[in-house]
Write a protein that holds these residues in place. Structure first.
Motif, PDB file in Angstrom:
ATOM      1  N   TYR A 143       0.828  -1.409   0.003  1.00 31.98           N
ATOM      2  CA  TYR A 143       0.031   0.487   0.120  1.00 31.98           C
ATOM      3  C   TYR A 143       1.102   1.395   0.407  1.00 31.98           C
ATOM      4  O   TYR A 143       1.966   1.752   1.028  1.00 31.98           O
ATOM      5  N   GLU A 185       3.325  -1.476   7.251  1.00 30.61           N
ATOM      6  CA  GLU A 185       2.357  -1.469   8.855  1.00 30.61           C
ATOM      7  C   GLU A 185       0.808  -1.806   8.175  1.00 30.61           C
ATOM      8  O   GLU A 185      -0.534  -1.817   8.847  1.00 30.61           O
ATOM      9  N   LYS A 186       0.650  -1.354   6.581  1.00 25.52           N
ATOM     10  CA  LYS A 186      -1.264  -0.913   6.503  1.00 25.52           C
ATOM     11  C   LYS A 186      -1.394  -2.192   4.804  1.00 25.52           C
ATOM     12  O   LYS A 186      -2.302  -1.799   4.213  1.00 25.52           O
ATOM     13  N   SER A 187      -0.357  -3.205   4.908  1.00 24.92           N
ATOM     14  CA  SER A 187       0.087  -3.401   3.305  1.00 24.92           C
ATOM     15  C   SER A 187      -0.202  -5.718   3.630  1.00 24.92           C
ATOM     16  O   SER A 187      -0.169  -5.445   3.035  1.00 24.92           O
ATOM     17  N   GLY A 188      -1.410  -5.254   4.412  1.00 23.64           N
ATOM     18  CA  GLY A 188      -1.738  -6.619   5.138  1.00 23.64           C
ATOM     19  C   GLY A 188      -0.360  -7.902   5.785  1.00 23.64           C
ATOM     20  O   GLY A 188       0.417  -6.911   6.139  1.00 23.64           O
TER      21      GLY A 188
END
Lengths: 207, 259
Positions: A143, A185-188
């Protein structure tokens, strides 16, 4: 124990939560003496280069970071933290930390269908091996939210690329420093794996 | 190249997942955080939590709720419903929401969009619009009208004009919700979505009407949307996020499949 640097550049709690999810303990600090004693550092950040640099200088965190880098402490830069480690940024023509030779530049895109900021999921391709990118597969997406990207002077510092109107540097590294333009931290799960690998990383290219 | 996105919307009422049919007659269908975690693991690209009660008393409940979501899922999510001030937006953002959605309050006072965009950035400011089809008039030449208060109050504002105005004021993304299509499962309003997507330079999330995978394909191709929002077709386990994404991938849409 990982030390996450809080320098008033966006919500860094999300990085701490992501570390907790993979069982990695992390503290958040804006105190340069705590940073000086850190075993491992995450340098995150969202926002503009000039205000970030101003805050780092005012607090002495800039000096602490440079010393940590020179002392061989493993450092992980994320987003703005992957940009201001270069010599300078086009954003406000700002002089930056200079841990890696190069410049942060703005997307220049002719195609009107491609939007800036570059926001969303995009494929990241490793261009040379690195312990933190170990296991990354073709088609793996991460992301991104950004209008500027890091451009190391030496191509050997580029470890991964992504594409938005042409290839750009998505991850760079130099010795004990590794940095990515996307948000692990927001890329699964794939993003969390990078944080896990960082927790195990000894700061060298072989481990 | 950026991938198209599958977005799942969860209507939340007092911490419970609710599903509305044409904005009325809502019923509770479970724990939204457990559902969110399930969708996260199943590969959803983004989540939207909509606080359908949105009263001031509920604000603290919603902040705690957002913090809990942020501990459970590690992809971007946004929060909407009753955001009336920069302070509301900033608190939700600090609690862990990547983006906030404004709707009715922005129609009442459009400067709210620019104020929020200045405080937390355009990339975190989403303008959600509930739109219905009307006969074109001088005031509403596009033939689409903005409705507010959960889709019940007509405003006399032209839908296309509002979308462009939202972009100029600093919104970084638009949610286009057709209240005619919402809950019908007959497919997205393709003309509306395409008309707006072709007129703005920011990403458009299409909402309302998803009933089967073909509908998502249609709105991401013919409808020119960047993202397709779904709710009931995954809430009731008719489809999983994975099956929807594999369907789109097999028909040539670039979408994230590795996770």
């Amino acid at each position: 124990m990982i030390t996450i640097i809080d320098y008033n550049a966006g919500n860094i709690k999300s990085v701490q939560r992501a570390c907790a999810e993979v069982g990695v303990q992390a503290i958040v600090t804006s105190d340069p003496t705590t940073v000086a004693k850190a075993e491992k550092i995450i340098f995150p950040g969202v926002g503009a280069a000039p205000s970030a640099m101003e805050y780092l200088k005012k607090t002495g965190l800039d000096v602490a970071l440079v010393k940590a880098f020179e002392g061989g402490i493993p450092i992980l830069g994320i987003c703005l933290g992957a940009q201001i480690i270069l010599d300078s940024s086009e954003e406000g023509n700002q002089k930056c930390l200079g841990l890696v030779a190069g410049k942060t530049v703005r997307f220049r895109i002719r195609d009107k269908l491609l939007k800036i900021p570059h926001m969303g999921w995009n494929e990241v391709k490793a261009v040379q091996p690195h312990p933190l990118l170990d296991g990354i597969q073709p088609g793996d997406e991460f992301y991104f939210v950004h209008s500027y990207y890091p451009q190391p002077a030496d191509k050997k510092d580029v470890y991964a690329v992504s594409s938005h109107g042409g290839d750009f540097c998505a991850a760079l590294g130099s010795r004990n420093l590794f940095a990515m333009q996307f948000h692990p931290e927001k890329s699964g799960p794939l993003g969390l794996q990078i944080l896990e690998r960082f927790a195990r990383w000894n700061g060298t290219l072989t481990g | 190249m950026l991938s198209k996105r599958l977005v799942v919307c969860l209507d939340v009422r007092g911490g419970k997942l609710a599903k509305s049919i044409k904005f009325v007659d809502t019923k509770d269908i479970g724990d939204p955080i457990a559902k969110a975690r399930q969708y996260y693991e199943d590969g959803v690209d983004e989540l939207v939590f909509y606080d359908i009660t949105a009263s001031r008393e509920n604000r603290d409940i919603m902040i705690n709720f957002v913090e809990e979501v942020a501990r459970q899922i590690f992809i971007p999510f946004s929060v909407g419903g009753g955001i009336r001030s920069v302070e509301d937006a900033t608190r939700l953002r600090n609690a862990g929401a990547e983006k906030v959605n404004v709707n009715t309050a922005a129609v009442k006072r459009k400067e709210l969009i620019s104020e929020i965009a200045r405080a937390i950035g355009s990339q975190s400011t989403i303008l959600s619009m509930d739109i219905r089809k009307v006969d074109p008039t001088q005031e509403m030449p596009s033939g689409y009208e903005i409705v507010v208060n959960g889709g019940v109050t007509p405003t006399g504002i032209d839908g296309l004009w509002w979308a462009k105005t939202g972009e100029e004021l600093g919104a970084g993304e638009l949610v286009i919700n057709s209240i005619d299509a919402d809950g019908t499962k007959d497919g997205y309003e393709l003309n509306l979505t395409r008309m707006i997507a072709d007129s703005v330079g920011i990403p458009v999330i299409a909402s309302g009407g998803a009933g089967k995978p073909e509908h998502l394909y249609d709105v991401l191709t013919e409808g020119h949307a960047d993202a397709a929002l779904v709710a009931s077709i995954v809430h009731y386990d008719e489809y999983t996020c994975r099956t929807l994404k594999e369907y789109l991938h097999n028909r040539g849409i670039k979408i994230r499949l590795n996770y």
